[in-house]
Scaffold this motif. Structure first.
Motif, short mmCIF file in Angstrom:
data_model
loop_
_atom_site.label_atom_id
_atom_site.label_comp_id
_atom_site.label_asym_id
_atom_site.label_seq_id
_atom_site.Cartn_x
_atom_site.Cartn_y
_atom_site.Cartn_z
N ILE A 150 52.88 6.18 -4.39
CA ILE A 150 52.39 7.19 -4.98
C ILE A 150 51.65 8.14 -4.15
CG2 ILE A 150 52.46 6.09 -7.38
CD1 ILE A 150 49.33 6.79 -7.04
N ARG A 151 51.51 9.54 -4.22
CA ARG A 151 51.00 10.37 -3.30
C ARG A 151 49.29 10.43 -4.11
NH1 ARG A 151 53.69 14.86 -1.91
NH2 ARG A 151 51.72 15.88 -1.46
N MET A 152 48.32 10.11 -3.36
CA MET A 152 46.87 9.92 -3.80
C MET A 152 46.36 11.34 -4.10
SD MET A 152 46.11 6.76 -4.15
CE MET A 152 46.05 5.22 -3.27
N ASP A 153 46.96 12.22 -3.21
CA ASP A 153 46.47 13.50 -3.41
C ASP A 153 46.93 14.34 -4.61
OD1 ASP A 153 48.83 13.44 -2.09
OD2 ASP A 153 48.66 15.29 -1.31
N LEU A 154 48.06 13.93 -4.74
CA LEU A 154 48.67 14.46 -6.25
C LEU A 154 47.95 13.85 -7.14
CD1 LEU A 154 52.43 15.05 -5.35
CD2 LEU A 154 50.50 16.45 -5.17
N LYS B 4 43.93 -1.18 -6.45
CA LYS B 4 42.36 -1.10 -6.38
C LYS B 4 41.97 0.22 -6.00
CE LYS B 4 38.82 -4.62 -5.74
NZ LYS B 4 38.37 -5.53 -5.32
N GLU B 5 42.67 0.94 -5.16
CA GLU B 5 42.29 2.12 -4.58
C GLU B 5 42.55 3.00 -5.74
OE1 GLU B 5 43.77 4.61 -0.95
OE2 GLU B 5 44.35 2.38 -0.81
N ILE B 6 43.54 3.01 -6.28
CA ILE B 6 44.15 3.73 -7.38
C ILE B 6 42.98 4.03 -8.52
CG2 ILE B 6 45.78 4.18 -9.20
CD1 ILE B 6 47.98 3.35 -7.07
N SER B 7 42.62 2.54 -8.99
CA SER B 7 41.71 2.43 -9.88
C SER B 7 40.34 3.12 -9.75
CB SER B 7 41.55 0.77 -10.48
OG SER B 7 40.50 0.29 -9.69
N LYS B 8 39.81 3.08 -8.46
CA LYS B 8 38.59 3.77 -8.04
C LYS B 8 38.83 5.14 -8.25
CE LYS B 8 37.04 0.69 -4.74
NZ LYS B 8 37.29 0.14 -3.44
N ILE B 9 39.94 5.81 -7.88
CA ILE B 9 40.26 7.23 -8.12
C ILE B 9 40.26 7.58 -9.64
CG2 ILE B 9 41.76 9.21 -7.82
CD1 ILE B 9 42.56 7.92 -5.03
N VAL B 10 40.96 6.74 -10.36
CA VAL B 10 41.09 7.00 -12.00
C VAL B 10 39.58 7.11 -12.51
CG1 VAL B 10 42.30 6.26 -13.85
CG2 VAL B 10 43.39 6.25 -11.98
#
Ligand code: PLP
Length: 369
Positions: free
Chosen positions: A119-123, A151-157
């Motif tokens: 997945i594109r984190m910026d988007l 884990k990285e995704i959950s921090k952003i969310v």
């Protein structure tokens, strides 16, 4: 299964583990409604709670966070129903996610992936800036095996006060999972992908999520989130399979060696391996030969005794377009040739070598013609 057949479709469903059959055999003639307060009922309740302990232990979380369901699809359906009015869905999610989302009648944003299926984190951040949402991102993809950095995704969310639902149906049993460490709010797992019987699974919830909305209220079972008398046999076999997942690391190394053998040989014959350079499930390989169509290849493989899948969904004998490969911007011609091999606990080197020989024969024949 017929001994002459080679089953390479564990991502569709695993071979039933003997431990699963034994656990069910032991209680086949037992009876009692787990909600009854008499002796028979209490015995059934204790078996369910033992299974809940085993499943929760395998996910490194509290047994209080496990809600038994009829499988991954139902867990997904309950999870998406918790949306705060907006959904962000990864474009390569399982079809069950898209179908549940459709029924909700709320705003949905689709999150693009790159050419490897990550997945594109910026988007993701751009979409989260629009306001709180429930974000649905799978841990591992059923077609490519690609593992998302959850884990990285959950921090952003979290940093955008949003909720994260993770479909871990394919990852469970194949990679070590700690629900408590990952920072996920809701997670789906399924028994038949780990050697249990189909018709059983679980929604895993964070302990402070005490306001959840059920889809089926019924008699208030499973914290009121999933009413109806429990699927006792399914739950027992689910718990048993979860309790033997402790050898994941060794099994993962064993399967990775088999997949490497397969991919090295198929690549030398000209196969393109999808998501080759990113983290994937150790048991999964998705490949295409530009000159071979999946539809005919699947039939030939079946006749030769191999059970595999096309990358895309098969419906009424027809191979449908894969929304996963489409999201990864794969050329249509290559999409139509995608074959998925997914190995499991019953797979061995001899079977992989036989599979490689099947393709060597195809290309030797073509070369002679
Ligand atoms: N999610 C993923 C990624 C899957 O691969 C599957 C099954 O193929 C499901 C959800 C649905 O799970 P179940 O068959 O337990 O309903």
């Amino acid at each position: 299964m017929e001994s002459s057949r080679i089953y390479f479709d564990y991502n569709a469903t695993s071979l039933i583990r003997p431990e699963s059959i034994n656990s069910v055999n032991k209680i086949l003639s037992s009876y009692g409604n787990p909600s009854s307060i008499h002796k028979e009922g209490r015995l059934m309740r204790s078996l369910i709670e033992e299974s809940r302990e085993k499943v929760s232990k395998s996910l490194s979380t509290s047994s209080k966070n496990i809600i038994f369901t009829s499988g991954g699809t139902e867990a997904i359906d309950i999870a998406l129903n918790q949306s705060p009015g907006r959904l962000i869905i990864n474009s390569t999610e399982h079809i069950a996610v898209f179908e549940s989302a459709k029924r909700l009648n709320i705003d949905i944003d689709i999150l693009d992936v790159d050419s490897n299926g990550l997945i594109r984190m910026d988007l993701l951040e751009n979409l989260l800036k629009k306001g709180p949402a429930l974000v649905s991102i799978m841990l591992a993809n059923n077609e490519t095996g690609v593992i998302q950095p959850i884990k990285e995704i959950s921090k952003i969310v979290k940093s955008y006060d949003s909720l994260l639902f993770c479909d871990a149906v394919q990852a469970f049993g194949k990679v070590k999972l700690s629900f408590d460490d990952l920072g996920i709010d809701l997670m789906a797992v399924s028994a038949h992908k780990i050697g249990g019987f189909s018709g059983s699974g679980a929604l895993v919830i964070k302990k402070d999520m005490n306001y959840l909305i059920p889809r089926v209220s019924g008699g208030g079972q499973e914290l009121g989130l999933r009413g109806g008398t429990e699927n006792l046999l399914g739950i027992i076999s689910f718990g048993e399979c979860a309790s033997i997942l402790n050898e994941i690391d060794n099994e993962s190394i064993r399967l990775k060696k088999l997949v490497n053998l397969l991919e090295d040989n198929l690549s030398s014959l000209g196969a393109f391996i999808y998501s080759y350079n990113v983290e994937r499930l150790s048991n999964t390989s998705l490949f295409s030969f530009s000159e071979l169509r999946a539809e005919t290849l699947l039939m030939k493989l079946d006749l030769a005794g191999f059970s595999v899948s096309s990358g895309s969904a098969c419906n009424s004998g027809k191979v449908k377009e894969s929304h996963v490969l489409k999201a990864m911007n794969v050329d249509e011609n290559m999409q139509e040739g995608a074959i998925r091999v997914s190995l499991g606990w019953g797979s061995n080197k001899k079977e992989v070598k036989n599979f490689i020989s099947f393709f060597e024969n195809i290309f030797n024949k073509t070369a002679k013609e």
